[in-house]
Scaffold this active site. Structure first.
Site, PDB file in Angstrom:
ATOM      1  CG  ASP A 201     -10.308  -3.232   5.109  1.00 43.06           C
ATOM      2  OD1 ASP A 201      -9.703  -2.285   4.795  1.00 43.06           O
ATOM      3  OD2 ASP A 201      -9.570  -4.321   5.103  1.00 43.06           O
ATOM      4  CD  GLU A 444     -11.695  -1.652  -3.741  1.00 45.84           C
ATOM      5  OE1 GLU A 444     -12.586  -1.881  -2.964  1.00 45.84           O
ATOM      6  OE2 GLU A 444     -10.742  -2.906  -4.463  1.00 45.84           O
ATOM      7  CE1 TYR A 497      -7.295  -8.414  -2.605  1.00 40.75           C
ATOM      8  CE2 TYR A 497      -9.163  -6.523  -3.491  1.00 40.75           C
ATOM      9  CZ  TYR A 497      -8.238  -7.198  -2.561  1.00 40.75           C
ATOM     10  OH  TYR A 497      -7.294  -6.346  -2.109  1.00 40.75           O
ATOM     11  CD  GLU A 533      -6.415  -2.806  -2.915  1.00 43.23           C
ATOM     12  OE1 GLU A 533      -7.616  -3.854  -2.181  1.00 43.23           O
ATOM     13  OE2 GLU A 533      -6.751  -1.824  -2.176  1.00 43.23           O
TER      14      GLU A 533
HETATM   15  C1  BDP Z   1     -10.291  -4.434  -1.131  1.00 46.07           C
HETATM   16  C2  BDP Z   1      -9.956  -2.513  -0.605  1.00 46.07           C
HETATM   17  C3  BDP Z   1      -8.941  -2.297   0.739  1.00 46.07           C
HETATM   18  C4  BDP Z   1      -8.986  -3.492   1.202  1.00 46.07           C
HETATM   19  C5  BDP Z   1      -8.818  -5.180   0.555  1.00 46.07           C
HETATM   20  C6  BDP Z   1      -9.170  -6.091   1.892  1.00 46.07           C
HETATM   21  O1  BDP Z   1      -9.500  -1.839  -1.880  1.00 46.07           O
HETATM   22  O2  BDP Z   1      -8.771  -0.964   1.234  1.00 46.07           O
HETATM   23  O3  BDP Z   1      -7.985  -3.146   2.263  1.00 46.07           O
HETATM   24  O4  BDP Z   1     -10.147  -4.293  -0.452  1.00 46.07           O
HETATM   25  O5  BDP Z   1     -10.962  -5.958   1.659  1.00 46.07           O
HETATM   26  O6  BDP Z   1     -11.869  -3.932  -1.829  1.00 46.07           O
HETATM   27  O7  BDP Z   1      -8.067  -6.639   1.773  1.00 46.07           O
END
Ligand code: BDP
Length: 633
Positions: A201, A444, A497, A533
């Protein structure tokens, strides 16, 4: 000399052996001078249809300004954010730079090295029209001895020309594609139209984004130093290995260890050896245990003799151990929990170019929230940045730019070669840093297919062969029962997430589903588990009660539920890295309003409400009762 394992690795991959030449940071000493070439350079893009006019017309043989119109371009910077011209922001292909420099006549008898600390992605470099080096891959320094090209050492300027190409292919690290409209497309496109598609991204910033310097060494010189440390009771054990080039007898090499006040606390001789430091000051992490002084650094001082042409190099280092025992991480034999932040904020620094003020600001933000560790997502940060981690005492998960390896096509032999090259260069650059506890080989990646296993076995084994003293992992976004490679790593990192990319807006699902997930990972693998994350996109100053996605309240509600779950899984969890410290720029998309907004600070480094939430958590760690609005039970 290379070690046996390194020679074997080089034998297997002969084209990466150049990476084993030293990459020591340019430092002044009695024998070395450094001259920065940063400043305002000339710049033009080659927007010819095949992007090849620069080579066809040999732009490197003249001043760039004689080849066409140039604009001033600061070095370091990424060229994308500097002008108002969308063609330059989104340019894909060769961008050309040049500058001129004079050298002091004192340098006539010295070895002169040209070093570029980072150019994204492919670079070719000429001095006075002669090609002196090429390099593939951003975020890592590359250098060459250039004496033979300096034809005008004292009586005229030297011209330095650099061509940089940001094209990503399915086999580069990171990968991407160039997409052309189908030849028979009935839909009209402008002539020669193509686009670059990214598999990450982040915005693909390009150009010469870190320092360019010249430095001198004597003709016989110190090329590389490797330090590893251990602790026995209260004694620090320092193993060192010095690689020299030229006529330097072993017996002439002397090594001293100086403490913070400059006192000599240990001595040795020869190109390798072990020095013991009784009652050593260990390197500890910040915000962890108030009894320990964070970031204590010694200096290893190497002399190659006593006479005037001897070389002298001083390398800061710390004495510490990092180990995995069962599901625990031990720093200096004490259990450690990562109060971490994922950082992508060098995206902004890259936009502006390396920026000392921003580095200090971001470290101040990390100190303020009470963090003790960070991850360099998704590429290596500058050495100036990493120096602060060593000095201030932050543990670092150091990552290569292997983001977006998300299809099996990306896992080719060619990619593997580039990936190994990136790993070996990163290790060569950062191997002496006490802050670096982990080599992260990817973010990832496609590790949920049996076909991925050989690729990841190779890259992980290769990394381990280069540095068995640190931990190795990748940031995994698969499930405990679908990932096929996670058994290879020393500790498991998972990106999660729930409540954002999945179950969007369904806050009540976070705690039960995340808890189940953490428990399953812990039961399936007897390895330390870290959340690498978790985060929610948040527009500053959007407020909603009850909270909705993108509001500041949603970010708080989201994070609070994650924190509750982490606390309920503490025995199984060895750390957390919030995503992310600051907002950052991305490629344009309808899921990103002006960039990635998961920062707890804005791109301007002002706090969202969540920054206070995390600060409270990290500074009062284990206080599970803290929860804004009490709505997260
Ligand atoms: C994760 C990725 C990261 C992205 C993040 C996002 O590891 O690089 O910036 O999503 O979407 O899956 O904020």
């Amino acid at each position: 000399m290379l070690g046996r394992k390194e020679r074997f690795a080089c034998f297997l991959l002969s084209n990466i052996c150049s990476a084993w030449a030293g990459l020591l940071y340019p430092r002044t000493s009695q024998s070395r001078e450094v001259q920065l070439l940063d400043g305002m350079w000339n710049f033009r893009i080659d927007d010819s249809p095949n992007r090849n006019a620069g080579f066809e017309q040999r732009w490197y043989e003249r001043s760039l300004s004689e080849t066409g119109q140039v604009i001033p371009m600061p070095v370091p910077s990424s060229y994308n954010d500097i002008t108002e011209d969308g063609r330059i922001r989104d340019f894909v292909g060769w961008a050309w730079y040049d500058t001129e420099f004079f050298l002091s006549s004192d340098w006539a008898n010295k070895r002169v090295v040209l070093r570029i600390d980072s150019a994204q992605y492919n670079a070719i470099v000429w001095v006075n029209s002669k090609q002196v080096m090429t390099h593939q891959g951003g975020h890592i320094p590359f250098q060459a001895e250039i004496n033979q090209y300096l034809t005008v050492l004292s009586d005229g300027p030297n011209r330095l020309t650099v061509a940089v190409n940001n094209t990503l292919t399915p086999h580069t690290i990171p990968p991407g594609t160039i997409d052309w409209p189908a030849k028979d497309s009935p839909i009209p496109y402008p002539p020669n139209y193509f686009t670059q598609t990214l598999q990450m991204d982040s915005f693909n910033y390009a150009g010469i984004d870190r320092h360019v310097s010249l430095y001198t060494t004597p003709k016989s010189y110190i090329d590389d130093i490797t330090i590893t440390t251990n602790i026995v009771d209260t004694t620090g054990i320092v193993n060192y290995r010095v690689v020299t080039v030229g006529d330097i007898p072993q017996g002439d090499i002397t090594v001293r260890i100086l403490n913070k006040t400059g006192a000599i606390v240990g001595q040795g001789g020869g190109s390798s050896g072990t020095i013991q430091i009784p009652n050593a000051n260990l390197w500890w992490a910040i915000n962890t245990n108030s009894l320990h002084q964070p970031g204590y650094l010694y200096t290893l001082e190497v002399h190659t003799g006593q006479d005037v042409d001897a070389d002298v190099y001083r390398l800061p280092f710390g004495i510490r151990t990092i180990k995995v025992v069962g599901r625990k991480i031990l720093l200096n034999n004490e259990e450690f929990y990562f109060k971490g932040v994922g950082i992508h904020n060098e995206a902004e620094i890259r936009g502006r170019g390396l920026d000392y003020a921003m580095i200090v600001k971001d470290f101040n933000l990390m100190r303020w929230v009470g963090a003790n560790s960070f991850r360099t997502a998704v590429f290596p940060f500058s050495e100036e940045w990493m120096d602060q981690a060593d000095q201030q005492g932050f543990l670092v998960a150091d990552e290569v730019p292997a983001v977006g390896l998300n299809s099996l096509d990306n896992l080719s032999n060619q990619t593997l070669q580039n990936h190994m090259n990136a790993m070996s260069e990163l290790i060569q650059r950062d191997k002496n840093r006490p802050s670096v506890f982990l080599w992260s080989v990817a973010n990832e990646p496609r590790t949920d297919r049996p076909e991925s296993l050989p690729y990841f076995q190779k890259i992980i084994n290769f990394t381990r062969s280069l540095d068995p003293s640190r931990l190795i992992s990748f940031m995994c976004n698969h499930d405990f029962n679908t990932d096929k490679c996670v058994h290879l790593v020393d500790l498991i990192f998972i990106n999660r997430y729930i409540g954002w990319y999945t179950q969007t807006g369904l806050l009540d699902l976070i705690q039960p589903q995340l808890k189940y997930d953490l428990d399953q990972w812990a039961e399936t693998f007897n390895k330390p588990l870290v959340i690498s994350e978790y985060g929610a996109g948040t527009m500053p100053e959007i407020h909603r009660v009850p909270s909705t996605v993108f509001s500041e309240e949603y970010q708080i509600d989201f994070l609070s539920r994650y924190h509750r779950t982490f606390d309920s899984a503490l025995g199984n969890l060895t750390g957390e890295f919030i995503w992310c410290l600051t907002d950052f720029n991305t490629y344009q998309s309808i899921t990103r309003v002006n960039g990635n907004k998961k920062g707890i600070f804005t791109r301007e480094r002002q706090p969202k409400m969540s920054a206070f939430n995390l600060r409270h958590r990290y500074l009062t760690f284990n206080n599970t009762d803290f929860c804004i609005e009490n709505r997260c039970t």
